[in-house]
Write a protein that holds these residues in place. Structure first.
Motif, PDB file in Angstrom:
ATOM      1  N   GLU A  38      -2.784   4.611   3.685  1.00  0.00           N
ATOM      2  CA  GLU A  38      -1.674   4.183   3.294  1.00  0.00           C
ATOM      3  C   GLU A  38      -1.158   4.536   1.716  1.00  0.00           C
ATOM      4  OE1 GLU A  38       0.756   2.533   5.350  1.00  0.00           O
ATOM      5  OE2 GLU A  38      -0.562   2.584   7.143  1.00  0.00           O
ATOM      6  N   VAL A  39      -1.973   4.345   0.991  1.00  0.00           N
ATOM      7  CA  VAL A  39      -2.079   4.502  -0.527  1.00  0.00           C
ATOM      8  C   VAL A  39      -2.002   6.066  -0.620  1.00  0.00           C
ATOM      9  CG1 VAL A  39      -2.944   4.380  -2.762  1.00  0.00           C
ATOM     10  CG2 VAL A  39      -3.026   2.428  -1.029  1.00  0.00           C
ATOM     11  N   ASN A  82      -2.029   1.719 -11.229  1.00  0.00           N
ATOM     12  CA  ASN A  82      -0.706   0.980 -11.216  1.00  0.00           C
ATOM     13  C   ASN A  82      -0.996  -0.389 -11.660  1.00  0.00           C
ATOM     14  OD1 ASN A  82      -1.896   0.561  -8.738  1.00  0.00           O
ATOM     15  ND2 ASN A  82       0.196   0.289  -7.986  1.00  0.00           N
ATOM     16  N   ASN A  85       0.810  -1.177   0.055  1.00  0.00           N
ATOM     17  CA  ASN A  85       0.102  -0.018  -0.028  1.00  0.00           C
ATOM     18  C   ASN A  85       0.880   1.178  -0.053  1.00  0.00           C
ATOM     19  OD1 ASN A  85      -1.718  -2.159   0.687  1.00  0.00           O
ATOM     20  ND2 ASN A  85      -2.861  -1.064   2.115  1.00  0.00           N
ATOM     21  N   ASN A 104     -13.305   3.668  -1.227  1.00  0.00           N
ATOM     22  CA  ASN A 104     -14.435   4.114  -1.237  1.00  0.00           C
ATOM     23  C   ASN A 104     -15.435   4.206  -2.785  1.00  0.00           C
ATOM     24  OD1 ASN A 104     -17.083   4.865  -0.176  1.00  0.00           O
ATOM     25  ND2 ASN A 104     -16.277   6.447   1.116  1.00  0.00           N
ATOM     26  N   GLU A 136      -9.930  14.170   3.149  1.00  0.00           N
ATOM     27  CA  GLU A 136     -10.035  13.218   3.904  1.00  0.00           C
ATOM     28  C   GLU A 136     -11.527  13.306   4.592  1.00  0.00           C
ATOM     29  OE1 GLU A 136      -9.664  10.465   5.654  1.00  0.00           O
ATOM     30  OE2 GLU A 136      -7.846   9.865   4.949  1.00  0.00           O
ATOM     31  N   MET A 189      -6.216   5.264  -7.703  1.00  0.00           N
ATOM     32  CA  MET A 189      -4.978   4.190  -7.090  1.00  0.00           C
ATOM     33  C   MET A 189      -5.656   3.442  -5.986  1.00  0.00           C
ATOM     34  SD  MET A 189      -2.056   4.288  -8.463  1.00  0.00           S
ATOM     35  CE  MET A 189      -0.595   3.946  -7.116  1.00  0.00           C
TER      36      MET A 189
HETATM   37  N1  LIG Z   1      -3.078   0.909  -6.151  1.00  0.00           N
HETATM   38  C1  LIG Z   1      -2.319  -0.307  -5.408  1.00  0.00           C
HETATM   39  O1  LIG Z   1      -1.630  -0.864  -5.819  1.00  0.00           O
HETATM   40  C2  LIG Z   1      -3.001  -0.596  -4.253  1.00  0.00           C
HETATM   41  C3  LIG Z   1      -2.374  -1.122  -2.969  1.00  0.00           C
HETATM   42  C4  LIG Z   1      -2.857  -1.322  -1.858  1.00  0.00           C
HETATM   43  C5  LIG Z   1      -4.057  -1.114  -1.700  1.00  0.00           C
HETATM   44  N2  LIG Z   1      -4.954  -0.485  -2.611  1.00  0.00           N
HETATM   45  C6  LIG Z   1      -6.260  -0.144  -2.510  1.00  0.00           C
HETATM   46  O2  LIG Z   1      -6.299   1.274  -1.949  1.00  0.00           O
HETATM   47  C7  LIG Z   1      -7.498   1.579  -1.270  1.00  0.00           C
HETATM   48  C8  LIG Z   1      -6.752   2.276  -0.004  1.00  0.00           C
HETATM   49  O3  LIG Z   1      -5.896   1.577   0.600  1.00  0.00           O
HETATM   50  P1  LIG Z   1      -5.415   2.140   2.093  1.00  0.00           P
HETATM   51  O4  LIG Z   1      -4.329   1.278   2.543  1.00  0.00           O
HETATM   52  O5  LIG Z   1      -4.736   3.479   1.856  1.00  0.00           O
HETATM   53  O6  LIG Z   1      -6.605   2.388   2.993  1.00  0.00           O
HETATM   54  P2  LIG Z   1      -6.922   3.098   4.338  1.00  0.00           P
HETATM   55  O7  LIG Z   1      -8.046   2.772   4.857  1.00  0.00           O
HETATM   56  O8  LIG Z   1      -5.708   3.134   4.843  1.00  0.00           O
HETATM   57  O9  LIG Z   1      -7.110   4.602   3.373  1.00  0.00           O
HETATM   58  C9  LIG Z   1      -8.041   5.060   2.908  1.00  0.00           C
HETATM   59  C10 LIG Z   1      -8.512   6.517   3.436  1.00  0.00           C
HETATM   60  O10 LIG Z   1      -9.562   6.948   2.646  1.00  0.00           O
HETATM   61  C11 LIG Z   1     -10.317   7.729   3.443  1.00  0.00           C
HETATM   62  N3  LIG Z   1     -11.700   8.156   2.848  1.00  0.00           N
HETATM   63  C12 LIG Z   1     -12.543   7.083   2.715  1.00  0.00           C
HETATM   64  N4  LIG Z   1     -13.689   7.680   2.227  1.00  0.00           N
HETATM   65  C13 LIG Z   1     -13.339   8.957   1.685  1.00  0.00           C
HETATM   66  C14 LIG Z   1     -13.601   9.910   0.884  1.00  0.00           C
HETATM   67  N5  LIG Z   1     -15.091   9.765   0.482  1.00  0.00           N
HETATM   68  N6  LIG Z   1     -13.097  11.053   0.960  1.00  0.00           N
HETATM   69  C15 LIG Z   1     -11.885  11.169   1.398  1.00  0.00           C
HETATM   70  N7  LIG Z   1     -11.259  10.309   2.030  1.00  0.00           N
HETATM   71  C16 LIG Z   1     -11.912   9.108   2.275  1.00  0.00           C
HETATM   72  C17 LIG Z   1     -10.317   7.063   4.728  1.00  0.00           C
HETATM   73  O11 LIG Z   1     -10.597   7.727   5.954  1.00  0.00           O
HETATM   74  C18 LIG Z   1      -8.805   6.615   4.932  1.00  0.00           C
HETATM   75  O12 LIG Z   1      -8.101   7.289   5.670  1.00  0.00           O
HETATM   76  C19 LIG Z   1      -8.005   0.446  -0.775  1.00  0.00           C
HETATM   77  O13 LIG Z   1      -9.056  -0.097  -1.593  1.00  0.00           O
HETATM   78  C20 LIG Z   1      -6.848  -0.575  -1.187  1.00  0.00           C
HETATM   79  O14 LIG Z   1      -7.382  -1.901  -1.513  1.00  0.00           O
HETATM   80  C21 LIG Z   1      -4.478   0.018  -3.821  1.00  0.00           C
END
Ligand SMILES: NC(=O)c1ccc[n+]([C@@H]2O[C@H](COP(=O)([O-])OP(=O)(O)OC[C@H]3O[C@@H](n4cnc5c(N)ncnc54)[C@H](O)[C@@H]3O)[C@@H](O)[C@H]2O)c1
Length: 497
Positions: A288-289, A411, A256, A343, A308, A364
């Motif tokens: 994290e992402v 990605n 992530n 989301n 956020e 992403m």
């Molecule tokens: N692209 C990649 O390679 C990759 C890698 C890992 C995970 N992911 C996906 O990315 C997504 C996020 O992962 P993460 O680990 O960052 O999750 P996370 O829960 O740590 O972060 C998501 C953040 O988005 C915020 N959020 C939710 N709804 C929102 C909105 N409407 N507006 C603004 N902020 C909002 C949440 O409060 C949270 O802080 C997941 O769906 C995960 O599966 C993608």
């Protein structure tokens, strides 16, 4: 009674072992060569392979390897030499698995394990499978994804007498038939399952439930598979313990945060070919992402806005020197919008109506739910496909919005996952298998567990050695003062990294 195997964690010795490998060069080109092969798997110039592609399904062909073995089904066994090269290249970057092989020379922690697996069939998986065999396991394998199979790697495994049933572009029928061939074999019954997505697990539940009498545990890789396991568990139908490797800390951080920190720049360059310095970027979600994407773009000189919903993550964004805003308030001035929330409907048509000419919008985060792409498929908007993963959406006044990967995960659609990241996953899977297979009676019940913290730390320590990094050891006195075991785990399970 089989003896209970305990992992010997020896940080300093292994550090020396790894350092000698550091002078190897060409890691970048290695990564490139592997990724190319995954999309262009027959590029070895083998004309037989090209001819065979158009012929009958591999399922309907008699296949036989050099030693006369027929227990496999791949696209073209003649690709084996080429596949072997790919596997050897992957080994160079998967140093943790190679270290596990070495450390097991005396002991075979998976002796007696019969693992049936369903994961991506790639060079990195081959390194894992060959490691599991060195550790004493017997394995049979199918692909969890019909597009990701590297045919040359499947051929190389088959040539080594490894029962693999996979080829790129399997039909749905072929997909299930491959899974069935892995499980339904005379005189061989699995006692461990390694799954990515839950298809193998559910096939066994559906068709061969009696096999669960011998199965000691399931290791599951994907979020979807874990949801399916939790579902079974809630319904009281999970009859063996399972380890969720997806949520282990090391894997999460790499998938992530660190992987996205690198691949966001690569993906944007490959697709939109934008300059990052001075650009205004809105990043939706600071998990994290989002943190990874923000860090990369900030480092490149972009002005980063974060949106956020969670005040804690919002405060973190402020403390990191980023500007917290609502998307609607900044969307008309930014050059790039990136969703990272997990989301749905985060970027709506009303936001895209406000975007300026040339604004790039991409996702992403989660599959294809974050950007409301459906709202762009209306008669007044024209779509112009510019190049792979790039569409221009043209408004009646001529304004163009640049939509990447049609709103799917950018990605995953347009970049590569570094082998190093896959190495973390594979090492985690191997350790989870060892743990479940050797766990004494009663340690795990019929439920879904996280990888024990100590093993998570061990995955990190094996990879740490790549960097000539020197970990400080607790003294006995310090360990006592902290109430810790000198060799870990160093943090409680609720610790937030
Ligand atoms: N692209 C990649 O390679 C990759 C890698 C890992 C995970 N992911 C996906 O990315 C997504 C996020 O992962 P993460 O680990 O960052 O999750 P996370 O829960 O740590 O972060 C998501 C953040 O988005 C915020 N959020 C939710 N709804 C929102 C909105 N409407 N507006 C603004 N902020 C909002 C949440 O409060 C949270 O802080 C997941 O769906 C995960 O599966 C993608």
């Amino acid at each position: 009674m089989r003896k209970v195997y305990s992992l010997q964690i020896q940080y300093p010795e292994q550090t020396r072992e790894f350092n000698s490998r550091l002078t190897k060069t060409g890691r970048r080109s290695l990564s490139h060569s592997i990724s190319q092969s995954s999309t262009d798997s027959n590029s070895s110039g083998d004309s037989d392979a090209e001819n065979l592609e158009d012929e009958v399904s591999p399922r309907d062909r008699l296949q036989i390897n050099f030693k006369g073995n027929k227990d496999f089904c791949v696209k073209n066994i003649k690709l084996a030499d080429y596949g072997r090269q790919e596997i050897e290249l992957a080994e160079d970057e998967m140093t943790a698995l190679m270290a596990l092989r070495k450390s097991a020379q005396g002991e075979k922690p998976l002796a007696g394990a019969k693992i049936v697996g369903c994961t991506h069939v790639t060079a990195q998986t081959a390194v894992l499978l060959e490691t599991l065999m060195v550790l004493g396991a017997q394995c049979r394998w199918a692909a969890c994804n019909i597009y990701s199979t590297q045919d040359e790697v499947a051929a190389a495994l088959a040539e080594q007498d490894f029962p693999v049933f996979a080829w790129k572009g399997e039909s749905e029928d072929d997909f299930w038939s491959c899974i069935d061939h892995c499980v339904n074999v005379e005189g061989w019954e699995p006692n461990m399952i390694l799954d990515d997505g839950g298809d193998m697990t559910h096939w066994i539940y559906k068709k061969y439930p009696h096999l669960f009498k011998k199965v000691k545990g399931i290791v599951e890789e994907s979020i979807t598979g874990i949801h399916r396991l939790h579902h079974l568990s809630k319904a009281g139908k999970l009859c063996v313990p399972a380890i969720n490797v997806n949520d282990s800390v090391t894997k999460q951080k790499f998938d992530n945060l660190y992987c996205c920190r690198e691949s966001i720049l690569d993906s944007l360059k490959r697709t939109a070919d934008v300059m990052f310095g001075g650009k205004q970027v809105a990043i939706c979600g600071y998990g994290e992402v989002g943190k990874g994407c923000s860090a990369a773009l900030k480092a490149m000189g972009s002005v980063v806005y974060v949106t956020e919903i969670d005040p804690i993550c919002a405060l973190q964004a402020c403390m990191d020197g980023l500007r917290l805003a609502k998307l609607g308030d900044v969307v008309s001035q930014v050059d790039i919008v990136i969703t990272c929330t997990g989301n749905k409907n985060v970027v709506l048509r009303e936001h895209m109506d406000l975007m300026k000419n040339g604004c790039v919008v991409c996702n992403m985060g989660r599959s294809n739910t974050e950007i409301d792409v459906t709202s762009l498929r209306t008669p007044e908007l024209a779509w112009q496909h510019v190049r792979a993963q790039v569409d221009h959406i043209i408004w009646p006044d001529g304004k163009r919005v640049v939509l990447l990967a049609e709103g799917r995960v950018l990605n995953l659609s347009s970049s590569t996952v570094p082998i190093y990241v896959l190495s973390i996953t594979a090492t985690t899977q191997a350790l989870a298998l060892i743990e479940l297979f050797n766990a004494p009676e009663g340690r795990y019940k019929q439920d879904v567990y996280l990888l024990p913290k100590k093993l998570d730390e061990y995955v990190a320590s094996l990879h740490l050695q790549t960097f000539d990094a020197h970990l400080t050891e607790l003294t006995d006195d310090q360990a006592k003062y902290m109430g810790l075991n000198k060799y870990g785990p160093f943090k409680p399970s609720f610790y937030r990294y």
